[in-house]
Motif scaffolding. Structure first.
Motif, mmCIF file in Angstrom:
data_model
loop_
_atom_site.group_PDB
_atom_site.id
_atom_site.type_symbol
_atom_site.label_atom_id
_atom_site.label_comp_id
_atom_site.label_asym_id
_atom_site.label_seq_id
_atom_site.Cartn_x
_atom_site.Cartn_y
_atom_site.Cartn_z
ATOM 1 N N VAL A 78 -28.084 -17.813 -40.064
ATOM 2 C CA VAL A 78 -27.667 -18.130 -38.693
ATOM 3 C C VAL A 78 -26.296 -17.540 -38.399
ATOM 4 N N GLU A 79 -25.378 -17.654 -39.344
ATOM 5 C CA GLU A 79 -24.038 -17.099 -39.147
ATOM 6 C C GLU A 79 -24.080 -15.582 -39.023
ATOM 7 N N GLU A 80 -24.935 -14.929 -39.823
ATOM 8 C CA GLU A 80 -25.091 -13.478 -39.712
ATOM 9 C C GLU A 80 -25.667 -13.101 -38.347
ATOM 10 N N CYS A 81 -26.648 -13.876 -37.898
ATOM 11 C CA CYS A 81 -27.293 -13.591 -36.616
ATOM 12 C C CYS A 81 -26.338 -13.802 -35.448
ATOM 13 N N GLN A 82 -25.544 -14.845 -35.532
ATOM 14 C CA GLN A 82 -24.613 -15.142 -34.445
ATOM 15 C C GLN A 82 -23.593 -14.033 -34.263
ATOM 16 N N ALA A 83 -23.318 -13.296 -35.329
ATOM 17 C CA ALA A 83 -22.359 -12.193 -35.247
ATOM 18 C C ALA A 83 -22.885 -11.060 -34.365
ATOM 19 N N LEU A 84 -24.190 -11.046 -34.091
ATOM 20 C CA LEU A 84 -24.756 -10.011 -33.235
ATOM 21 C C LEU A 84 -24.363 -10.201 -31.780
ATOM 22 N N GLN A 85 -23.986 -11.435 -31.422
ATOM 23 C CA GLN A 85 -23.545 -11.766 -30.070
ATOM 24 C C GLN A 85 -24.577 -11.325 -29.022
ATOM 25 N N SER A 86 -25.819 -11.670 -29.260
ATOM 26 C CA SER A 86 -26.873 -11.315 -28.318
ATOM 27 C C SER A 86 -27.662 -12.572 -27.973
ATOM 28 N N GLY A 87 -28.925 -12.664 -28.400
ATOM 29 C CA GLY A 87 -29.691 -13.873 -28.142
ATOM 30 C C GLY A 87 -29.170 -15.045 -28.945
ATOM 31 N N ARG A 88 -29.667 -16.227 -28.622
ATOM 32 C CA ARG A 88 -29.249 -17.440 -29.337
ATOM 33 C C ARG A 88 -30.172 -17.684 -30.522
ATOM 34 N N VAL A 89 -29.643 -18.315 -31.570
ATOM 35 C CA VAL A 89 -30.420 -18.540 -32.777
ATOM 36 C C VAL A 89 -30.234 -19.955 -33.286
ATOM 37 N N VAL A 138 -41.492 -5.133 -34.024
ATOM 38 C CA VAL A 138 -40.965 -6.023 -32.987
ATOM 39 C C VAL A 138 -41.230 -5.451 -31.599
ATOM 40 N N ASP A 139 -41.019 -4.163 -31.418
ATOM 41 C CA ASP A 139 -41.310 -3.541 -30.117
ATOM 42 C C ASP A 139 -42.785 -3.687 -29.762
ATOM 43 N N GLN A 140 -43.646 -3.528 -30.761
ATOM 44 C CA GLN A 140 -45.082 -3.674 -30.510
ATOM 45 C C GLN A 140 -45.422 -5.093 -30.072
ATOM 46 N N MET A 141 -44.818 -6.085 -30.717
ATOM 47 C CA MET A 141 -45.085 -7.475 -30.341
ATOM 48 C C MET A 141 -44.604 -7.770 -28.930
ATOM 49 N N ILE A 142 -43.413 -7.312 -28.616
ATOM 50 C CA ILE A 142 -42.842 -7.580 -27.299
ATOM 51 C C ILE A 142 -43.696 -6.967 -26.189
ATOM 52 N N ASN A 143 -44.221 -5.781 -26.431
ATOM 53 C CA ASN A 143 -44.977 -5.071 -25.399
ATOM 54 C C ASN A 143 -46.472 -5.370 -25.412
ATOM 55 N N ASN A 144 -46.919 -6.147 -26.382
ATOM 56 C CA ASN A 144 -48.342 -6.432 -26.495
ATOM 57 C C ASN A 144 -48.777 -7.560 -25.565
ATOM 58 N N GLN A 145 -49.703 -7.260 -24.696
ATOM 59 C CA GLN A 145 -50.254 -8.272 -23.797
ATOM 60 C C GLN A 145 -51.720 -8.577 -24.106
ATOM 61 N N LYS A 146 -52.205 -8.034 -25.213
ATOM 62 C CA LYS A 146 -53.620 -8.150 -25.543
ATOM 63 C C LYS A 146 -53.843 -9.090 -26.720
ATOM 64 N N ALA A 164 -35.299 -9.846 -40.946
ATOM 65 C CA ALA A 164 -35.217 -8.606 -40.162
ATOM 66 C C ALA A 164 -35.828 -8.799 -38.775
ATOM 67 N N TYR A 165 -36.951 -9.529 -38.687
ATOM 68 C CA TYR A 165 -37.534 -9.846 -37.386
ATOM 69 C C TYR A 165 -36.499 -10.570 -36.515
ATOM 70 N N ALA A 166 -35.864 -11.577 -37.092
ATOM 71 C CA ALA A 166 -34.890 -12.370 -36.334
ATOM 72 C C ALA A 166 -33.794 -11.480 -35.768
ATOM 73 N N MET A 167 -33.247 -10.605 -36.592
ATOM 74 C CA MET A 167 -32.177 -9.714 -36.156
ATOM 75 C C MET A 167 -32.640 -8.817 -35.013
ATOM 76 N N GLU A 168 -33.837 -8.281 -35.138
ATOM 77 C CA GLU A 168 -34.336 -7.356 -34.115
ATOM 78 C C GLU A 168 -34.633 -8.064 -32.795
ATOM 79 N N PHE A 169 -35.217 -9.258 -32.861
ATOM 80 C CA PHE A 169 -35.472 -9.997 -31.623
ATOM 81 C C PHE A 169 -34.164 -10.393 -30.948
ATOM 82 N N LEU A 170 -33.174 -10.769 -31.736
ATOM 83 C CA LEU A 170 -31.875 -11.119 -31.169
ATOM 84 C C LEU A 170 -31.226 -9.922 -30.483
ATOM 85 N N LYS A 171 -31.349 -8.752 -31.077
ATOM 86 C CA LYS A 171 -30.795 -7.542 -30.457
ATOM 87 C C LYS A 171 -31.424 -7.275 -29.100
#
Length: 271
Positions: free
Chosen positions: A42-53, A229-237, A16-23
């Protein structure tokens, strides 16, 4: 474009983390021990057509595998910005006399030693790289409360919290940040497997008590993982403990339970 490495990424929270980061257009490297399962994800993730995996076979108790993982990620994407020690193993909620030594050893090796080794390899590499954020996943036991029938798992997470907090201090005045994740009770393949196994080994009263806790606190990955995932992305501390089931959330959940019975397990054939 930033890159995140996720250990234990073939199912559950890791997937689930992988899918969200790719989005969110991150490049993602996932690990697992089974090549076929990795390829499927990997095949499921690639179907998102967003980030690379990318996928990398990795035994979390082998330093050489972690070093290869770092090399694979940086060779493909240039750097590793976020490293998530997610791989973990649980056991059925049963008393210690019913657990085998092999089960206890596996839990400690994967949850504690595996996360410590992954953090060490990533930390050393990020110091040379000049930046990076390591996340260490905690759980029951890290809250310092006693968890009967979860002795092995809770002990591993209690020890891991001590390690994480010490590493936060060691990383002061370096370019590397260390933080902790508390995803909460999450309905994953692992939790369902352990619950079904426990049903065969626990008394009816013990099992009823256990599933009442799961039904009260259990969360689907579709609910808690996007927020995490949003918390990790925005966390600078450095040193932050990102916690899904905050005291406020717990209180609201408890109050609602007085009026509406919550049931997250029946649909999986567990009651």
């Amino acid at each position: 474009m930033a890159c995140v490495v996720i250990t234990g990424g073939t199912k559950g929270i890791g997937k689930a983390y992988a899918m969200e980061f790719l989005k969110r257009s991150y490049d993602v490297v996932i690990t697992g021990r089974d090549t076929e399962s990795l390829q499927t994800v990997v095949e499921e993730c690639q179907a998102l057509q967003s980030g690379r995996v990318l996928a990398c076979v990795c035994d979390v108790n082998k330093e050489a595998d972690y070093l290869r993982l770092w090399h694979t990620a940086t060779e493909a994407f240039g750097a590793v910005d976020i490293w998530i020690n997610n791989a973990a193993f649980g056991h059925s909620p049963i008393a210690i006399e019913r657990l085998s030594w092999a089960q206890l050893e596996t839990v400690i090796q994967i949850n504690l030693m595996g996360s410590m080794l992954g953090s060490k390899v990533a930390y050393e590499a990020m110091l040379k790289q000049g930046h990076g954020h390591i996340y260490i996943t905690l759980g029951a036991g890290a809250d310092k409360r006693l968890h009967p029938r979860m002795l092995g798992y809770a002990t591993s997470k209690c020890g891991l919290q001590y390690f994480a907090r010490c590493l936060v201090q060691e990383a002061l005045n370096t370019p590397v940040k260390i933080s902790m994740l508390h995803p909460g009770v999450t309905i994953t393949e692992g939790l369902l497997r352990e619950t079904r196994q426990g049903q065969k080994q626990m008394s009816a009263a013990e099992f009823k008590e256990f599933i009442s806790i799961i039904n009260l606190l259990g969360e689907r990955v579709e609910t808690n993982v996007p927020w995490l995932v949003d918390q990790m992305i925005n966390n600078q501390k450095s040193g932050r403990e990102i916690t899904w089931m905050t005291p406020r959330r717990f209180l609201m959940r408890l109050i609602k339970s007085w009026f509406v019975k919550r049931d997250v397990l029946t649909e999986f054939g567990i009651s």
